[in-house]
Design a protein around this motif. Structure first.
Motif, mmCIF file in Angstrom:
data_model
loop_
_atom_site.group_PDB
_atom_site.id
_atom_site.type_symbol
_atom_site.label_atom_id
_atom_site.label_comp_id
_atom_site.label_asym_id
_atom_site.label_seq_id
_atom_site.Cartn_x
_atom_site.Cartn_y
_atom_site.Cartn_z
ATOM 1 N N GLN A 184 0.851 -1.176 0.000
ATOM 2 C CA GLN A 184 0.000 0.000 0.000
ATOM 3 C C GLN A 184 0.893 1.235 0.000
ATOM 4 N N THR A 185 0.436 2.281 -0.643
ATOM 5 C CA THR A 185 1.242 3.489 -0.699
ATOM 6 C C THR A 185 1.299 4.147 0.670
ATOM 7 N N GLY A 186 2.376 4.840 0.886
ATOM 8 C CA GLY A 186 2.502 5.619 2.108
ATOM 9 C C GLY A 186 3.230 4.893 3.219
ATOM 10 N N THR A 187 3.879 5.683 4.059
ATOM 11 C CA THR A 187 4.597 5.188 5.223
ATOM 12 C C THR A 187 3.939 5.746 6.474
ATOM 13 N N VAL A 188 3.900 4.936 7.534
ATOM 14 C CA VAL A 188 3.440 5.402 8.835
ATOM 15 C C VAL A 188 4.647 5.887 9.618
ATOM 16 N N TYR A 189 4.631 7.143 10.031
ATOM 17 C CA TYR A 189 5.672 7.679 10.895
ATOM 18 C C TYR A 189 5.113 7.726 12.310
ATOM 19 N N LEU A 190 5.643 6.841 13.152
ATOM 20 C CA LEU A 190 5.152 6.680 14.514
ATOM 21 C C LEU A 190 6.141 7.313 15.480
ATOM 22 N N PHE A 191 5.694 8.328 16.190
ATOM 23 C CA PHE A 191 6.542 9.042 17.140
ATOM 24 C C PHE A 191 6.219 8.569 18.547
ATOM 25 N N GLY A 192 7.132 7.757 19.103
ATOM 26 C CA GLY A 192 6.940 7.197 20.427
ATOM 27 C C GLY A 192 6.929 5.687 20.397
ATOM 28 N N ALA A 193 7.921 5.074 21.031
ATOM 29 C CA ALA A 193 8.048 3.613 21.019
ATOM 30 C C ALA A 193 7.701 3.026 22.382
ATOM 31 N N GLY A 194 6.609 3.526 22.965
ATOM 32 C CA GLY A 194 6.158 2.993 24.241
ATOM 33 C C GLY A 194 5.342 1.727 24.070
ATOM 34 N N TYR A 237 12.948 14.859 19.134
ATOM 35 C CA TYR A 237 11.713 15.035 18.369
ATOM 36 C C TYR A 237 11.725 16.347 17.592
ATOM 37 N N SER A 238 12.396 17.339 18.130
ATOM 38 C CA SER A 238 12.437 18.649 17.481
ATOM 39 C C SER A 238 13.179 18.624 16.149
ATOM 40 N N ALA A 239 14.005 17.580 15.934
ATOM 41 C CA ALA A 239 14.794 17.496 14.700
ATOM 42 C C ALA A 239 14.269 16.446 13.735
ATOM 43 N N ALA A 240 13.103 15.867 14.026
ATOM 44 C CA ALA A 240 12.607 14.745 13.233
ATOM 45 C C ALA A 240 12.438 15.101 11.766
ATOM 46 N N MET A 241 11.806 16.235 11.480
ATOM 47 C CA MET A 241 11.523 16.587 10.089
ATOM 48 C C MET A 241 12.785 16.892 9.294
ATOM 49 N N GLU A 242 13.865 17.207 9.996
ATOM 50 C CA GLU A 242 15.128 17.459 9.308
ATOM 51 C C GLU A 242 15.784 16.161 8.866
ATOM 52 N N LYS A 243 15.493 15.086 9.585
ATOM 53 C CA LYS A 243 16.155 13.810 9.314
ATOM 54 C C LYS A 243 15.313 12.865 8.454
ATOM 55 N N LEU A 244 13.984 12.981 8.569
ATOM 56 C CA LEU A 244 13.105 12.060 7.839
ATOM 57 C C LEU A 244 12.902 12.526 6.402
ATOM 58 N N PRO A 245 12.528 11.609 5.508
ATOM 59 C CA PRO A 245 12.147 12.028 4.145
ATOM 60 C C PRO A 245 10.935 12.953 4.216
ATOM 61 N N PRO A 246 10.727 13.783 3.211
ATOM 62 C CA PRO A 246 9.539 14.651 3.213
ATOM 63 C C PRO A 246 8.259 13.824 3.317
ATOM 64 N N ILE A 247 7.369 14.209 4.206
ATOM 65 C CA ILE A 247 6.099 13.514 4.376
ATOM 66 C C ILE A 247 5.178 13.902 3.231
ATOM 67 N N THR A 248 4.562 12.904 2.607
ATOM 68 C CA THR A 248 3.756 13.103 1.405
ATOM 69 C C THR A 248 2.262 12.961 1.726
ATOM 70 N N PRO A 249 1.396 13.284 0.768
ATOM 71 C CA PRO A 249 -0.049 13.102 0.983
ATOM 72 C C PRO A 249 -0.475 11.651 1.133
ATOM 73 N N GLU A 250 0.431 10.711 0.903
ATOM 74 C CA GLU A 250 0.117 9.294 1.072
ATOM 75 C C GLU A 250 0.537 8.771 2.439
#
Length: 349
Positions: A184-194, A237-250
């Motif tokens: 399926q298209t798209g990736t789940v970005y899950l913040f928090g490994a509790g 967490y404050s640097a997540a968007m700098e390290k992750l690939p750009p989040i897409t509409p999928e």
């Protein structure tokens, strides 16, 4: 699908044949739709299902016959009123199956199976493409946006393009083309490994979501504790968007940072992306407090209302696994455009 391809590859390497039964088309009330598959190996139990009941039993019997005869071909089944009732349906439907014999002697199959297995775990949408001749024989290739159509010389990508979708599709012709999504298209970005995050990662993997987990705690960002995750990353967490690939509409975003301490930090970033789904865990009181902070930061009510919070469908679960199931159900509904957004937005109180 991953289990089927793993079994196919193992069987080919061991010199064992198998027949893959796939629903190529269906009409009316059927328990499973196009793309559902069941692998019948040379020895051992079947893997997967095309819906159960008498139709699956007959398909399995035919698959074993075709396995012995080393041939492939189509078969059609109609569910009688009695069979439909046994499966909990009001009326019957019809299935068109393609039964595909995998010959371990074929040298062209291992490379295709390897490519398909890699695409199954990849971040982008990909499809398996089978060209079927009138006599039932077949060739197989793959399609993805980066590499295009591979493994099927003589087949035009223009003929494949209209069949690329979220469900399998069959185009009759010479050859017929059967195209089914590998992931399926798209990736789940899950913040928090509790506790909930770990359960959710496992449940989402069963539903063929690709999950990337981010946690700023080194002991929590442990791949060994999250074997079903495509990747486990550690950092502020404050640097997540700098390290992750750009989040897409999928893509999907799930926010469940430990103690909700960084929920605002993550939401402030992901609300600036076109993510398909954003969900945030927490009580209504904590959710409301985070909403006020976002409003004060300049986000509009409409922007904040993109967030499903409290997260998940209201099934009343309490344990980490039950909460994870409610979240996964909501995300599946979003995937198939079945989510009723009314009441699912960011709670104001």
């Amino acid at each position: 699908m991953k289990k089927i391809f793993a079994a196919l590859s193992a069987g080919q390497s061991a010199g064992r044949g198998a027949v893959l039964c796939s629903i190529a088309a269906s009409s009316g009330s059927t328990p499973r739709g196009p793309g559902a598959a069941m692998l019948v190996p040379e020895n051992g139990a079947a893997i997967g299902t095309i819906g159960g009941g008498a139709a699956e039993y007959r398909a399995m019997e035919l698959a074993r016959q075709m396995l012995a005869e080393k041939r492939s071909g189509f078969a059609s089944y109609s569910l009688s009123a009695g069979e439909a009732a046994d499966l909990g349906m009001i009326c019957g439907g019809s299935l068109r199956l393609y039964l595909q014999y995998f010959d371990p002697a074929r040298r062209d199959l291992p490379p295709v199976l390897q490519t398909a297995s890699e695409l199954l775990s990849g971040p982008q949408a990909a499809w398996l493409v089978t060209a079927i001749s009138p006599d039932g024989s077949w060739r197989m290739g793959t399609f993805d946006r980066q590499n295009g159509l591979r493994g099927l010389p003589g087949v035009s990508p223009a003929d494949v393009e209209p069949l690329l979708g979220r469900q399998a599709a069959l185009s009759e012709g010479e050859p017929a083309l059967y195209v089914e999504p590998l992931n399926q298209t798209g990736t789940v970005y899950l913040f928090g490994a509790g506790h909930v995050g770990r359960e959710l990662t496992h449940i989402l993997s069963l539903a063929d979501f690709r999950v990337v987990v981010w946690d700023e705690r080194p002991h929590a960002a442990d791949k060994a504790a999250l074997p079903d995750a495509a990747a486990v990353l550690c950092g502020p967490y404050s640097a997540a968007m700098e390290k992750l690939p750009p989040i897409t509409p999928e893509d999907y975003v799930v926010v469940m940072t430990p103690g909700h301490q960084a929920d605002y930090t993550v939401l402030e970033q992901v609300l600036q992306t076109p993510a398909r789904y954003i969900g945030c865990i927490g009580s209504r009181k904590k959710v409301a407090a985070t909403r006020e902070r976002l409003l004060e930061a300049g986000f509009t009510a409409a922007e904040i209302d993109r967030v499903c919070a409290p997260i998940g469908l209201p099934i009343g679960g309490k344990t980490p696994a039950e909460v994870a199931i409610s979240v996964a159900a909501q995300m599946i509904a979003c995937r198939w455009n079945r989510l009723d957004w009314e009441g699912m937005r960011y709670a104001a109180n």
